[in-house]
Design an enzyme around this catalytic site. Structure first.
Site, PDB file in Angstrom:
ATOM      1  N   ASP A 193     -52.489   3.372  -2.289  1.00 34.09           N
ATOM      2  CA  ASP A 193     -51.552   4.432  -2.669  1.00 34.09           C
ATOM      3  C   ASP A 193     -51.700   5.695  -1.827  1.00 34.09           C
ATOM      4  O   ASP A 193     -50.832   6.570  -1.866  1.00 34.09           O
ATOM      5  CB  ASP A 193     -51.741   4.818  -4.144  1.00 34.09           C
ATOM      6  CG  ASP A 193     -51.165   3.791  -5.105  1.00 34.09           C
ATOM      7  OD1 ASP A 193     -50.385   2.931  -4.660  1.00 34.09           O
ATOM      8  OD2 ASP A 193     -51.498   3.854  -6.308  1.00 34.09           O
ATOM      9  N   LYS A 209     -47.995  10.773  -9.174  1.00 32.58           N
ATOM     10  CA  LYS A 209     -46.779   9.994  -8.895  1.00 32.58           C
ATOM     11  C   LYS A 209     -46.461   9.111 -10.088  1.00 32.58           C
ATOM     12  O   LYS A 209     -47.318   8.812 -10.937  1.00 32.58           O
ATOM     13  CB  LYS A 209     -46.939   9.144  -7.636  1.00 32.58           C
ATOM     14  CG  LYS A 209     -48.042   8.071  -7.701  1.00 32.58           C
ATOM     15  CD  LYS A 209     -47.651   6.781  -8.424  1.00 32.58           C
ATOM     16  CE  LYS A 209     -48.825   5.826  -8.562  1.00 32.58           C
ATOM     17  NZ  LYS A 209     -48.553   4.679  -9.467  1.00 32.58           N
TER      18      LYS A 209
END
Length: 311
Positions: free
Chosen positions: A142, A16
């Site tokens: 995350d 990401k």
């Protein structure tokens, strides 16, 4: 032990980047209150999972720099799922590593989410997405993002997620010095010492910042052919003391047709956005030797609409 078919599952586990990372302040639980936009990119690791009949979790990898013991998030994820299911299940897991370690790209968090999703299927547990997301939040801030992936607003310490419908066509050019890594925990600690003197008390301020990102976050990223700004509060700390990040941002800022550039997460990976992948590839081709001479690995990626996928 549950009787399961001895099949193999292969998971694509993408990295990401942060299209927005705002540290609102320090919370009393020791975490930081965040407001982020996270976006999957197609730089990916691959997880191969198959059942073993020993009731053990066995992890191997083609990356020699990575622990494959109980401290690895993949092993932690598998053990958490076994605990949740209350079954004595085993798996052999092989990790093909492409996402750099300690890079601000959340490769470990992606692998953890991929393990939850993959073993849920391999072991026929049939846990729903909400349950998997709750388990993911126990593994790291995350990790929940990757259960759905794509592009999402991430609030709280990262576990409060709101899916976004936008589909950007930007091309992404990444730069990272392979000899440099950054500790996320240390970066937050340094940021906190410099900018967060007191604990958060104003719920109204948190709500205002969240609503502002909901209303304006995508608008800041939705136009072409003029410069955009990406906010990353952690960059204030890392860029100041990390020459690799400082130089990468400078190199990206000088590229033709660059719409914006930023550090991802806690760094040291930095990225630039271009109107499409072909434009990004052209810039990489022209500048590849320069990046290499300066000590950087470089990639061009597309933005993904999904996170973890089965192959």
């Amino acid at each position: 032990m549950q009787d399961l078919t001895n099949g193999k599952i292969i998971i694509k586990s993408p990295a990401k980047i942060n299209l927005h990372l705002e540290v609102i302040g320090k919370r009393e639980d020791g975490f930081h209150e965040l407001a982020m936009i996270m976006q999957n990119i197609d730089l990916s690791d691959y997880l191969e999972l198959e059942i073993n009949n020993e009731g053990l979790i066995k992890l191997a990898s083609d990356c020699n720099d990575l622990s494959v013991s109980r401290d690895n998030l993949i092993v932690k994820s598998a053990n958490l799922l076994r605990e949740k299911s209350n079954l004595d299940l085993g798996a052999n897991i092989f990790l093909r590593k492409n996402i750099p370690i300690g890079a601000g790209l959340a490769g470990g968090s992606s692998n953890a989410a991929g393990t939850l999703i993959g073993l849920n299927k391999l072991w026929n547990l049939n846990l729903d997405q909400n349950t998997l997301t709750t388990l993911a939040s126990k593994l790291g801030s995350d990790v929940p993002f990757f259960i759905n992936g794509g592009i999402q607003l991430c609030f709280g310490r990262g576990e409060i997620l709101e899916k976004l419908d936008s589909k950007f066509e930007y091309g992404v050019l990444l730069l990272k010095n392979p000899d440099v890594s950054v500790s996320t925990a240390e970066t937050y600690k340094k940021y906190s010492n410099r900018f967060c003197n007191d604990y958060l008390t104003s719920k109204e301020m948190i709500a205002k910042i969240r609503n502002n990102l909901r209303d304006n976050g995508l608008n800041r990223l939705s136009f072409f052919n003029q410069k955009m700004n990406i906010k990353n509060d952690l960059q204030l700390v890392v860029e100041k003391e990390n020459d690799s990040v400082k130089q990468a941002l400078y190199l990206l800022s000088k590229l033709n047709n660059c719409l914006t550039f930023s550090m991802s997460g806690s760094g040291p990976t930095c990225f630039a956005l271009f109107k499409d992948t072909e434009t990004a590839k052209k810039e990489l081709s022209v500048n590849y030797e320069l990046f290499k001479d300066k000590g950087y690995d470089s990639w061009v990626c597309t933005l993904l609409e999904k996170g973890i996928t089965f192959i």
